[in-house]
Design a protein around this motif. Structure first.
Motif, short mmCIF file in Angstrom:
data_model
loop_
_atom_site.label_atom_id
_atom_site.label_comp_id
_atom_site.label_asym_id
_atom_site.label_seq_id
_atom_site.Cartn_x
_atom_site.Cartn_y
_atom_site.Cartn_z
N THR A 291 -36.49 -15.88 7.83
CA THR A 291 -36.32 -15.84 6.37
C THR A 291 -35.26 -16.82 5.90
O THR A 291 -34.66 -16.64 4.85
CB THR A 291 -35.94 -14.42 5.91
OG1 THR A 291 -34.74 -14.03 6.60
CG2 THR A 291 -37.04 -13.43 6.22
N GLY A 292 -35.04 -17.86 6.69
CA GLY A 292 -34.03 -18.85 6.35
C GLY A 292 -32.98 -18.92 7.45
O GLY A 292 -32.82 -18.01 8.25
N THR A 293 -32.26 -20.02 7.49
CA THR A 293 -31.27 -20.23 8.54
C THR A 293 -30.06 -19.32 8.35
O THR A 293 -29.47 -19.26 7.28
CB THR A 293 -30.80 -21.69 8.56
OG1 THR A 293 -31.93 -22.54 8.75
CG2 THR A 293 -29.80 -21.93 9.67
N SER A 294 -29.74 -18.60 9.39
CA SER A 294 -28.56 -17.74 9.42
C SER A 294 -28.28 -17.41 10.88
O SER A 294 -28.99 -17.88 11.77
CB SER A 294 -28.79 -16.46 8.60
OG SER A 294 -27.60 -15.70 8.52
N ASP A 295 -27.25 -16.63 11.11
CA ASP A 295 -26.99 -16.16 12.47
C ASP A 295 -27.66 -14.80 12.62
O ASP A 295 -27.14 -13.78 12.17
CB ASP A 295 -25.49 -16.05 12.72
CG ASP A 295 -25.17 -15.57 14.14
OD1 ASP A 295 -26.12 -15.44 14.95
OD2 ASP A 295 -23.99 -15.34 14.43
N TRP A 296 -28.85 -14.81 13.24
CA TRP A 296 -29.60 -13.57 13.43
C TRP A 296 -29.34 -12.95 14.80
O TRP A 296 -30.09 -12.10 15.26
CB TRP A 296 -31.10 -13.82 13.25
CG TRP A 296 -31.47 -14.38 11.90
CD1 TRP A 296 -32.14 -15.55 11.67
CD2 TRP A 296 -31.20 -13.81 10.62
NE1 TRP A 296 -32.30 -15.75 10.31
CE2 TRP A 296 -31.72 -14.68 9.65
CE3 TRP A 296 -30.55 -12.65 10.20
CZ2 TRP A 296 -31.62 -14.45 8.28
CZ3 TRP A 296 -30.44 -12.41 8.84
CH2 TRP A 296 -30.98 -13.30 7.90
N SER A 297 -28.25 -13.35 15.46
CA SER A 297 -27.92 -12.80 16.77
C SER A 297 -27.80 -11.28 16.78
O SER A 297 -28.18 -10.64 17.78
CB SER A 297 -26.61 -13.41 17.29
OG SER A 297 -26.68 -14.81 17.36
#
Length: 456
Positions: A291-297
């Motif tokens: 859903t867009g660039t982020s830190d999904w860690s």
């Protein structure tokens, strides 16, 4: 005392587990319910995923991350007893609630029903939807303590009332466990009532996963969203979003809309192409995968969190300890303060990890002090404090003072004609922490009635 109060080392829970977490030595986290926290093994996993993302950004984010995300989804699908294809991740419950309400299409006469103790951000979402669409709102009114059966009856009454004036309740939103005050709702009975009445059910499970026993396969809500970063012990921000196959066509877009969205075809328009590698999954799953660039860690830290919980004895053992400590700890704090806990006659409100204790705070004393000092403040060039401003000033002074001077934070609420503290339990707490909380609350109330908040 029950197992929750053991301090002799026989219980695997309590202060001995503080070593597994990241707290300062002088900080007591008796407000776990607001933001949660996670143990060191989960932090190790989080940093590992972040390191892998930085080592080979395109390789990891385009090809490895989707594989690992599916593994986390599979774990949560098994945890919730639902098909893998019905579980995706979103950052938090507020995002999930917005996703549902903003995707639905509303006709004239459509109504969104919600309950008096709804989380503030969700209520504001409903009001925004009603400002910008044809939807209208209706609220189920009550003041705790109320019995479960009465709450369900009032919900049905509201639905019937809307029908009687020619409207149709499209969807109802309700909690698993209310945020403030921290009490359990009869979400199972409300889900069944929605099914009987032909109303879509949207369950706000902010305090759901890792907190109460959940079998969504049996419950079968229309939409369910729950934070993992509160009670499951994963990093912020991480939440699961469950949508049964029958309702997935209703969820056409993520928030924000991203590559996975499929616009309705227009004559002569070329088909859209998702620039990310194909996953072979359904449109719903692929839509929520990115859903867009982020830190999904944090989405990838489900496994170590579950491993840690299993090492403590598993979900049932954690629930038993935390629920018992909440009940016993709440009663102990009330006894030390000379007040009471918030509970109904059948004892269902307290079947959770929260205790709500009335404060020995007389707000009329604070209001009288404000009136007495009004002239003194004006002489000193300060504004007099209006009576209606006193509750807010006292509350924010108390919260700030607890956090900065006492090494802990306790959620406060003015509710039902009194002031209450919401205390959270977690595996690293024990009875001594509740006794500490009682001492802090007593001092805060005494300082408030002496007017210290007037100088804050």
């Amino acid at each position: 005392m029950g197992e929750a109060t053991n301090t002799d080392g026989s219980s695997p829970f309590g202060r001995k587990l503080r070593k597994d977490f990241l707290f300062d030595k002088d900080y007591v986290n008796i407000n776990h319910g607001s933001f949660g926290t996670y143990p060191k093994p989960v932090q190790d996993a989080l940093r590992n995923w972040q390191n892998r993302a930085e080592a080979r950004p395109d390789h990891f984010l385009r090809y490895d991350y989707p594989v690992e995300l599916r593994r986390s989804r599979a774990l949560m699908a098994d945890y919730l007893n639902v098909p893998f294809e019905t579980v995706v991740f979103v950052p938090n419950v507020t995002m999930g609630v917005n996703t549902v309400l903003r995707n639905l299409e509303y006709d004239d006469g459509d109504v969104i029903v919600y309950f008096a103790t709804i989380y503030d951000a969700c209520e504001k979402t409903i009001k925004y939807i009603c400002e910008t669409t044809k939807a209208q709102e209706a609220k189920v009114e009550y003041t705790y303590p109320v019995e479960d059966e009465e709450l369900v009856r009032r919900f049905k009454e509201v639905v019937a009332g809307q029908k009687a004036i020619g409207r149709r309740v499209k969807i109802a939103i309700f909690d698993v466990v209310v945020s403030l005050p921290g009490v359990r709702m009869p979400f199972e009975a409300l889900t069944e009532a929605c099914r009987e009445l032909g109303v879509l059910s949207l369950i706000d499970g902010a305090h759901g996963v890792g907190h109460v026993e959940l079998d969504l396969g049996k419950l079968d809500p229309d939409f369910f969203v729950s934070n993992c970063h509160k009670w499951l012990l994963t990093p912020r921000a991480s939440a699961i979003f469950h949508v049964p196959l029958r309702n997935q066509p209703l969820m056409r877009s993520t928030l924000p809309t991203s590559h996975g969205f499929l616009p309705r075809p227009l004559p002569g328009a070329l088909p859209t192409i998702n620039p990310l590698p194909p996953t072979g999954e359904s449109l719903f799953e692929e839509n929520f995968a990115f859903t867009g660039t982020s830190d999904w860690s944090p989405f990838l830290c489900i496994a170590p969190a579950l491993v840690y919980r299993a090492a403590l004895g598993g979900e049932a053992a954690i629930r038993t300890y935390c629920e018992t400590l909440a009940r016993e700890g709440g009663l102990r704090v009330a006894a030390l303060l000379g007040t009471e806990v918030l509970e109904n006659k059948t004892g269902t409100l307290g079947k959770c990890f929260f205790a709500n204790v009335r404060l020995p705070l007389d707000l009329s004393v604070c209001e009288a002090l404000a009136a007495v000092k009004a002239e003194e403040r004006e002489t000193a060039g300060k504004k007099a404090v209006r009576r209606e401003a006193v509750p807010g000033l006292v509350k924010h002074w108390a919260l700030r003072t607890m956090a900065k001077e006492y090494g802990g934070y306790q959620a406060l609420i003015e509710y039902g004609g009194g002031w209450w503290a919401r205390l959270s339990t977690m595996v690293y707490l024990e009875m001594a922490d509740f006794e500490w909380a009682a001492g802090v609350l007593k001092k805060i109330c005494e300082r408030a009635e002496k007017g210290e908040w007037l100088d804050g």
